[in-house]
Design a protein around this motif. Structure first.
Motif, PDB file in Angstrom:
ATOM      1  N   GLY A 102       0.765  -1.206   0.049  1.00  0.00           N
ATOM      2  CA  GLY A 102       0.032   0.068   0.104  1.00  0.00           C
ATOM      3  C   GLY A 102       0.762   1.416  -0.228  1.00  0.00           C
ATOM      4  O   GLY A 102       0.068   2.507   0.228  1.00  0.00           O
ATOM      5  N   ASP A 103       2.221   1.162  -0.149  1.00  0.00           N
ATOM      6  CA  ASP A 103       2.998   2.529  -0.440  1.00  0.00           C
ATOM      7  C   ASP A 103       2.690   3.137  -1.827  1.00  0.00           C
ATOM      8  O   ASP A 103       3.495   4.069  -2.049  1.00  0.00           O
ATOM      9  CB  ASP A 103       4.397   2.156   0.096  1.00  0.00           C
ATOM     10  CG  ASP A 103       5.092   1.353  -0.835  1.00  0.00           C
ATOM     11  OD1 ASP A 103       4.706   0.824  -1.796  1.00  0.00           O
ATOM     12  OD2 ASP A 103       6.322   1.067  -0.575  1.00  0.00           O
ATOM     13  N   GLY A 104       2.021   2.417  -2.709  1.00  0.00           N
ATOM     14  CA  GLY A 104       1.981   3.185  -3.918  1.00  0.00           C
ATOM     15  C   GLY A 104       3.119   2.492  -5.040  1.00  0.00           C
ATOM     16  O   GLY A 104       2.821   3.131  -6.200  1.00  0.00           O
ATOM     17  N   VAL A 105       3.876   1.785  -4.547  1.00  0.00           N
ATOM     18  CA  VAL A 105       4.946   1.268  -5.353  1.00  0.00           C
ATOM     19  C   VAL A 105       5.063  -0.204  -5.585  1.00  0.00           C
ATOM     20  O   VAL A 105       4.854  -0.807  -4.619  1.00  0.00           O
ATOM     21  CB  VAL A 105       6.358   1.858  -4.802  1.00  0.00           C
ATOM     22  CG1 VAL A 105       7.528   1.294  -5.653  1.00  0.00           C
ATOM     23  CG2 VAL A 105       6.361   3.307  -4.809  1.00  0.00           C
ATOM     24  N   GLY A 106       5.057  -0.521  -6.577  1.00  0.00           N
ATOM     25  CA  GLY A 106       5.082  -1.989  -6.829  1.00  0.00           C
ATOM     26  C   GLY A 106       6.284  -2.649  -5.975  1.00  0.00           C
ATOM     27  O   GLY A 106       7.269  -1.905  -5.988  1.00  0.00           O
ATOM     28  N   ASP A 107       6.196  -4.001  -5.926  1.00  0.00           N
ATOM     29  CA  ASP A 107       7.511  -4.612  -5.064  1.00  0.00           C
ATOM     30  C   ASP A 107       7.567  -6.301  -5.431  1.00  0.00           C
ATOM     31  O   ASP A 107       6.693  -6.581  -6.054  1.00  0.00           O
ATOM     32  CB  ASP A 107       7.126  -4.275  -3.506  1.00  0.00           C
ATOM     33  CG  ASP A 107       5.689  -4.291  -3.183  1.00  0.00           C
ATOM     34  OD1 ASP A 107       5.230  -5.654  -3.337  1.00  0.00           O
ATOM     35  OD2 ASP A 107       5.081  -3.748  -2.426  1.00  0.00           O
ATOM     36  N   LEU A 108       8.563  -6.800  -4.870  1.00  0.00           N
ATOM     37  CA  LEU A 108       8.784  -7.986  -4.978  1.00  0.00           C
ATOM     38  C   LEU A 108       7.865  -8.939  -4.427  1.00  0.00           C
ATOM     39  O   LEU A 108       7.248  -9.907  -5.199  1.00  0.00           O
ATOM     40  CB  LEU A 108      10.225  -8.480  -4.554  1.00  0.00           C
ATOM     41  CG  LEU A 108      11.499  -7.850  -5.010  1.00  0.00           C
ATOM     42  CD1 LEU A 108      12.779  -8.331  -4.554  1.00  0.00           C
ATOM     43  CD2 LEU A 108      11.448  -7.668  -6.483  1.00  0.00           C
TER      44      LEU A 108
HETATM   45 CA    CA Z   1       4.953  -1.329  -2.190  1.00  0.00          CA
END
Ligand code: CA
Ligand code: GLC
Length: 568
Positions: A25-31
């Motif tokens: 939910g921080d707005g940035v895609g991730d692993l």
């Molecule tokens: Ca993220």
């Protein structure tokens, strides 16, 4: 020496991690977000995943500016997440290919911090430092030559404390490494081993044909003549590049089983043979840029234009690569990546009436050629370009720099014109978040996405498309199944049919026993195709439903594509 991966049978799915799936939910895609969607990728039938850079980076160029090659970008996760990703991918028969960005680092990389600290620092020669060619009457240093960078006016940046310029082919925060220094090469080979030992299966090598610079640093004649495009064309394919790639193979790649693909702008078929020739001991394949440059600005202002490509020019160019590499090297096949606008908007028609039909037509035309297909996230559901109203809606450094140069500074384009060109060709077309569902933020994130979502996500999303038997995703599945079933798709030769026909793109693929005929209509109107009738032809794929009535000679309807097979 270890055997290479059977790259001729690979199908690669490219992920731009920032825009793929945000798990926290921080707005940035991730692993962890990628891990959650591995089944979606595996179900397509692909064999490899290429991850755009996931290393520590200040994100001046979204990860293509690396500050630590052995650390994961904090926003993306941890090394543990990475190990889990490799493991979960392997469980599904997927290999992980990393992006290797070693033409340059971030200016925040420790090597550059050291390098710029003093002229006699041991890291000074890790980068390319030069004295000014002179001083203006006001005492301002003049760069060593006139090279233009891809993301800023000059490719040289003055460093006040040590009174020299450093070279950067991209942004000022992306200083170029000095590959003539054997220590730099040893560092690169070392970091490659670090990831290979962690289970990575190869590399997509960022602008790898730019690593060797002409020691004379000659002026760029196009710039001298008033040109405004980057000098990359002049710098690419430099004097020692093949020597370096062979050394890399001997020192590193020969010890592992890998897939390697070089990103090589400004390369011809002859260069393609030199980098990817079967006996050259360099790379498995390269990305040509030629077919991506055919719809550029006719007045020499780079890619900034909104005209449509000329179909004969496009197919003749692709055929030139198909024929030129046949039997001697291997092609990569792509319409899309994180630097290119969406193909359905560019070479097809993204209106509701034709979007799915033209997306599947383009996919077929590409995947049935000889080479390894690359699918860029969202292409498999027919994602489209986006047209945000404000420049501030966008993030990409290339777009921002082009706007500053062409609108603010040189006043060549009006604001309206430039926004139009950004809508047609900007890199952020590919970078809007993946559209997973019709829920808030397209199911990409529960927070505020780092880049706005394309507003068409309510109609166009993976959940809806995957469930549709006439959708794009299931069509890609069929394309990949065919590749696994019919060796002619891997092994057949290539012959372009009707090279001058302005509306259709047709070709043959042949082995001793099989003939594959592919016919595609690049327009919305009915078009006829001239084909040699073969009584044995049976239709193995089409993007229209009523297959029974069709023969190879029957006219193609709007954006129709058909694949016929005859075997002896
Ligand atoms: Ca993220
Ligand atoms: C390659 C990448 C692009 C990046 C550039 C500089 O072209 O694909 O995204 O901006 O290299 O690293």
């Amino acid at each position: 020496m270890t055997q290479d991966i059977d790259f001729r049978r690979s199908v690669v799915y490219q992920i731009y991690p920032r825009s793929f799936a945000d798990s926290n939910g921080d707005g940035v895609g991730d692993l962890p977000g990628i891990i959650q969607h591995l089944d979606y990728i595996a179900d397509l039938g692909v064999t490899d995943i290429w991850l755009s850079p996931i290393y520590a980076s200040p994100n001046d160029d979204n990860g293509y500016d690396i500050s630590d090659y052995r650390a994961i970008m904090a926003e993306f996760g941890t090394l543990d997440d990475f190990d889990r990703l490799v493991h979960e991918a392997q469980k599904r028969g997927l290999r992980i290919i990393m992006d290797l960005v070693v033409n340059h680092t971030s200016d925040e990389h420790e090597w550059f911090q050291q390098s710029r600290s003093s002229r006699d620092n041991p890291y000074r020669d890790y980068y390319i430092w030069r004295d000014p060619s002179g001083y203006t009457t006001e005492g301002k240093p003049i760069p060593p030559n006139n090279w233009i960078s891809c993301f800023s006016p000059s490719a040289w940046e003055w460093d006040e404390p040590t009174q020299q310029f450093y070279l950067h082919l991209f942004s000022t925060k992306q200083p170029d490494l000095n590959w003539d220094n054997p220590k730099v090469r040893a560092e690169v080979y070392d970091l490659m081993r670090f990831w290979l030992d962690r289970g990575v299966s190869g590399f997509r090598m960022d602008v790898i044909n730019a690593i060797s610079k002409d020691p004379e640093f000659p002026d760029d004649p196009r710039v001298t003549a008033g040109g405004r495009e980057s000098s990359l064309y002049l710098i690419a394919n430099g004097p020692r590049v093949h020597e370096f790639l062979r050394e890399m193979r001997r020192e590193v790649l020969d010890d592992y089983s890998t897939l390697t693909v070089g990103e090589t702008p400004d390369t011809t078929v002859a260069d393609g043979l030199a980098y990817a020739g079967f006996n050259r001991g360099e790379l498995n394949m390269v990305f040509t840029f030629e077919h991506m440059m055919l719809d550029g600005n006719p007045d020499g202002y780079g890619k900034w234009w909104d005209g449509k490509v000329d179909v004969p020019t496009l197919k003749q160019n692709l055929a030139h690569w198909q024929e030129g590499l046949a039997g001697k090297a291997w092609n990569s096949l792509y319409w899309n990546n994180h630097d290119q606008p969406r193909v359905v908007s560019r070479f097809g028609d993204d209106s509701p009436q034709w979007r799915v039909t033209s997306a599947t037509m383009l996919a077929t035309t590409l995947h049935m050629m000889c080479g390894t297909p690359y699918i860029y996230q969202g292409e498999e559901i027919g994602m489209t370009n986006v047209a945000f109203p404000e420049l501030s809606d966008y993030d990409d450094i290339e777009q921002r720099n082009a706007y500053a140069q062409y609108v603010d500074k040189a006043k060549i384009f009006s604001h309206e014109q430039m926004m139009h060109y950004i809508h047609a060709r900007g890199r952020d077309n590919a970078r809007t978040p993946m559209q997973w569902s019709a829920t808030k933020n397209a199911g990409f994130s529960t927070g505020t996405p780092w880049l706005k979502i394309n507003p068409n996500y309510r109609e166009l999303n993976a959940e809806r498309d995957v469930a549709d038997p006439r959708g794009v995703y299931q069509y890609y599945q069929r394309l990949i199944e065919l590749r696994k079933k019919y060796p002619v798709i891997i092994d057949g030769d290539f012959q372009l049919l009707s090279p001058d026909d302005p509306y259709t793109f047709s070709y043959l693929r042949r082995t001793k026993t099989d003939t594959l005929l592919v016919t595609s209509n690049f327009t919305e109107h009915e078009r006829s195709v001239a084909v040699d009738s073969n009584p044995g032809y049976r239709l193995i794929l089409s993007n229209y439903e009523d297959k029974e009535k069709t023969t190879p000679e029957s006219p193609l309807r709007g954006y129709e594509t058909r694949v016929w097979l005859a075997s002896t």
